[in-house]
Motif scaffolding. Structure first.
Motif, PDB file in Angstrom:
ATOM      1  N   GLN A 257       0.854  -1.190   0.000  1.00 41.21           N
ATOM      2  CA  GLN A 257       0.000   0.000   0.000  1.00 41.21           C
ATOM      3  C   GLN A 257       0.891   1.242   0.000  1.00 41.21           C
ATOM      4  N   PRO A 258       0.741   2.117  -1.011  1.00 44.85           N
ATOM      5  CA  PRO A 258       1.567   3.334  -1.040  1.00 44.85           C
ATOM      6  C   PRO A 258       1.063   4.372  -0.036  1.00 44.85           C
ATOM      7  N   TYR A 259       2.007   5.083   0.554  1.00 48.18           N
ATOM      8  CA  TYR A 259       1.705   6.147   1.505  1.00 48.18           C
ATOM      9  C   TYR A 259       2.574   7.352   1.186  1.00 48.18           C
ATOM     10  N   VAL A 260       2.074   8.530   1.562  1.00 49.77           N
ATOM     11  CA  VAL A 260       2.904   9.723   1.531  1.00 49.77           C
ATOM     12  C   VAL A 260       3.246  10.069   2.979  1.00 49.77           C
ATOM     13  N   ARG A 261       4.534  10.351   3.214  1.00 45.78           N
ATOM     14  CA  ARG A 261       4.998  10.676   4.558  1.00 45.78           C
ATOM     15  C   ARG A 261       5.454  12.126   4.584  1.00 45.78           C
ATOM     16  N   ILE A 262       4.873  12.889   5.493  1.00 43.68           N
ATOM     17  CA  ILE A 262       5.178  14.315   5.607  1.00 43.68           C
ATOM     18  C   ILE A 262       5.745  14.573   6.999  1.00 43.68           C
ATOM     19  N   ALA A 263       6.970  15.094   7.050  1.00 36.83           N
ATOM     20  CA  ALA A 263       7.636  15.381   8.317  1.00 36.83           C
ATOM     21  C   ALA A 263       7.796  16.889   8.458  1.00 36.83           C
ATOM     22  N   ILE A 264       7.345  17.423   9.598  1.00 36.32           N
ATOM     23  CA  ILE A 264       7.438  18.851   9.889  1.00 36.32           C
ATOM     24  C   ILE A 264       8.209  18.996  11.192  1.00 36.32           C
ATOM     25  N   ALA A 265       9.370  19.674  11.117  1.00 37.04           N
ATOM     26  CA  ALA A 265      10.240  19.815  12.286  1.00 37.04           C
ATOM     27  C   ALA A 265      10.466  21.283  12.602  1.00 37.04           C
ATOM     28  N   ASP A 266      10.556  21.575  13.886  1.00 38.25           N
ATOM     29  CA  ASP A 266      10.879  22.935  14.311  1.00 38.25           C
ATOM     30  C   ASP A 266      12.056  22.905  15.276  1.00 38.25           C
ATOM     31  N   GLN A 267      12.579  24.081  15.588  1.00 36.71           N
ATOM     32  CA  GLN A 267      13.691  24.218  16.529  1.00 36.71           C
ATOM     33  C   GLN A 267      13.220  24.957  17.780  1.00 36.71           C
ATOM     34  N   GLY A 268      12.006  24.588  18.227  1.00 37.61           N
ATOM     35  CA  GLY A 268      11.386  25.286  19.340  1.00 37.61           C
ATOM     36  C   GLY A 268      11.778  24.747  20.696  1.00 37.61           C
TER      37      GLY A 268
END
Length: 488
Positions: A411-422
């Motif tokens: 099963q194909p998936y899209v992976r979205i990673a959001i990183a901050d320096q907080g």
């Protein structure tokens, strides 16, 4: 007996062996088992002592003081030990139950009541009787294949010198067999009693422990938010009263929760209209002729528009929360490109971030990720995560966004990673940040429901939202969403 035991084992398999059940098994069954073992040992010893004492009495009757006196008197009259032995054996009463040996001073058996010659026989009791003061010794052991009990008494002359001995023996192999049979019968009786006790106590387990387990399971579901759970009342006792109390509590909580959700929904709808008007008129006045407006008024209009927009967002969160609580959060599914929606959200967000002094970097594949999804809701997810990254970061820091494609079980998936320096999230707060109204950092403005709504939207799309964070370093949010295909 086997069918009875199988029935008990079948009942025990349906009972979870932990908690109260485990303590019951250890305390009650353990104590009973120890008592039964002690009873078995004591009864076995008593039976053995009884049978061996009976045999010992028979043996002692053959090797009695009168028998010793008989030999002593005959020898004093001038008769030899052999002659006295022949006369004694002929008149011996216990030939059917015991065997008697007449032994001379050198340890040779000169006569046996069995009629067979005895040669080279070890007789530890004879040696002991000839050397100790009492002139008597006992022996339990084997002669050939037979287990015997023997009693030897020394024959002394008038001067006290040993001239021979009488040895009386009885075969105790059959006695041991009887003792073993009785032991086995006692073991079966104790085992049967144990089974009766276990079987009778199964009622206690089924009537107390199983309802308690059901109550425990139901209370966990209620605590998790499933207020439709009810406990079946099985008994009119304290357990039944507890079930009624929990059911009543769940009903009251459900009513209060519905009242709360209805109130939030009503207030949110009531607030939406005036806020829209306030924001609209504020924007109109701000964009109008500014020549006749003093700087203070212009600044006030900008504050009105900004705060009205913030309140409008808060109202939308409340409406989403109300839908989430009542199960009315529905998706408007249609074919869309998830990465295109992400890029569009980033385009809008980037301008705001740059204006407030943040740097946004992103890496998104130049491919279409087609999915049957709600585009507006996905934008809401992306904006909520990006907005949190902005709120919990310091000006001048970076916000990084990266997307790629993965497969799980074809099963194909899209992976979205959001990183901050907080500021990051502590290990104690991290497991709860997706809970409703939970705020890890109370110094930052927010309702505490945005992340809960975001997680629900991702879940409704069949995806997952994971958060990894370290205090003082930053936070990484990973969103994985299923897609139908990847297009070049």
């Amino acid at each position: 007996m086997k069918e009875f035991a199988d029935k008990i084992l079948l009942k025990l398999k349906n009972i979870k062996i932990d908690g109260i059940t485990k303590r019951w098994l250890i305390n009650i069954i353990g104590v009973i088992a120890v008592l039964f073992i002690i009873a078995f040992i004591l009864s076995s010893v008593a039976i053995k002592n009884y049978y061996y004492s009976s045999v010992e009495n028979i043996v002692a009757s053959g090797a009695s003081d009168s028998a010793v006196s008989y030999f002593k008197n005959n020898i004093e009259k001038g008769n030899s030990l052999e002659e006295s032995a022949a006369e004694f054996v002929d008149s011996y009463t216990y030939k059917n139950t015991t065997t008697i040996w007449i032994i001379d001073n050198e340890g040779k058996v000169i006569l046996s009541s069995s009629g067979f010659a005895v040669e080279n026989q070890e007789m530890p009791d004879f040696e002991e009787a000839m050397t100790n003061e009492s002139g008597e010794a006992r022996y339990v052991g084997r002669i050939g294949r037979e287990k015997v009990m023997a009693l030897t008494k020394a024959i002394k002359d008038k001067n006290g010198a040993e001239i021979g001995a009488i040895r009386v023996m009885s075969n105790i192999s059959e006695v041991d067999d009887q003792i073993s049979t009785l032991r086995f019968i006692i073991f079966l009786i104790l085992l049967f009693v144990m089974a009766i006790i276990v079987f009778s106590n199964l009622y206690f387990i089924r009537s107390i422990i199983i309802p308690v387990q059901e109550i425990n399971k139901a209370t966990k579901l209620i605590a998790a938010g499933n207020l439709d759970v009810r406990i079946e009342k099985q008994y009119n006792d304290e357990i039944g009263d507890m079930a009624d109390s929990i059911n009543s509590m769940a009903t009251d909580i459900a009513a209060a929760d519905k009242m709360k959700n209805d109130f939030i929904s009503t207030i949110s709808h009531e607030l939406r209209t005036p806020l829209t008007s306030i924001k609209g008129w504020g924007e109109t006045l701000t964009l109008g002729n500014q020549d006749n407006v003093d700087p203070l008024t212009r600044k006030g209009l900008q504050v009105i528009v900004s705060e009205a927009g913030r309140l409008e967002g808060f109202v939308e969160e409340l409406l989403d929360f109300s839908r989430l609580q009542s199960g009315r959060m529905n998706l408007r599914l249609a074919k869309c490109d998830i990465l295109a929606e992400l890029e569009e959200t980033l385009f809008t967000f980037r301008e705001r971030a740059v204006r407030e002094g943040y740097e946004v970097k992103y890496s998104i594949p130049d491919k279409a990720s087609v999915a049957n999804a709600d585009a507006n809701r996905l934008k809401q997810v992306f904006m909520n995560i990006l907005d949190n990254a902005l709120k919990y970061s310091r000006p001048g820091s970076k916000i990084l966004v990266k997307a790629d494609f993965i497969k799980k079980e074809s099963q194909p998936y899209v992976r979205i990673a959001i990183a901050d320096q907080g500021c990051g999230i502590s290990a104690e707060d991290l497991p709860h940040v997706k809970d409703k109204f939970y705020k890890a950092n109370v110094s930052v403005r927010g309702s505490g429901i945005g992340l809960a709504v975001t997680n629900e939207i991702v879940t409704l799309h069949g995806g997952t939202l994971d958060i990894d964070s370290e205090v003082g370093t930053g936070t990484l949010v990973t969103i994985i969403l299923p897609i139908e295909e990847v297009c070049e």
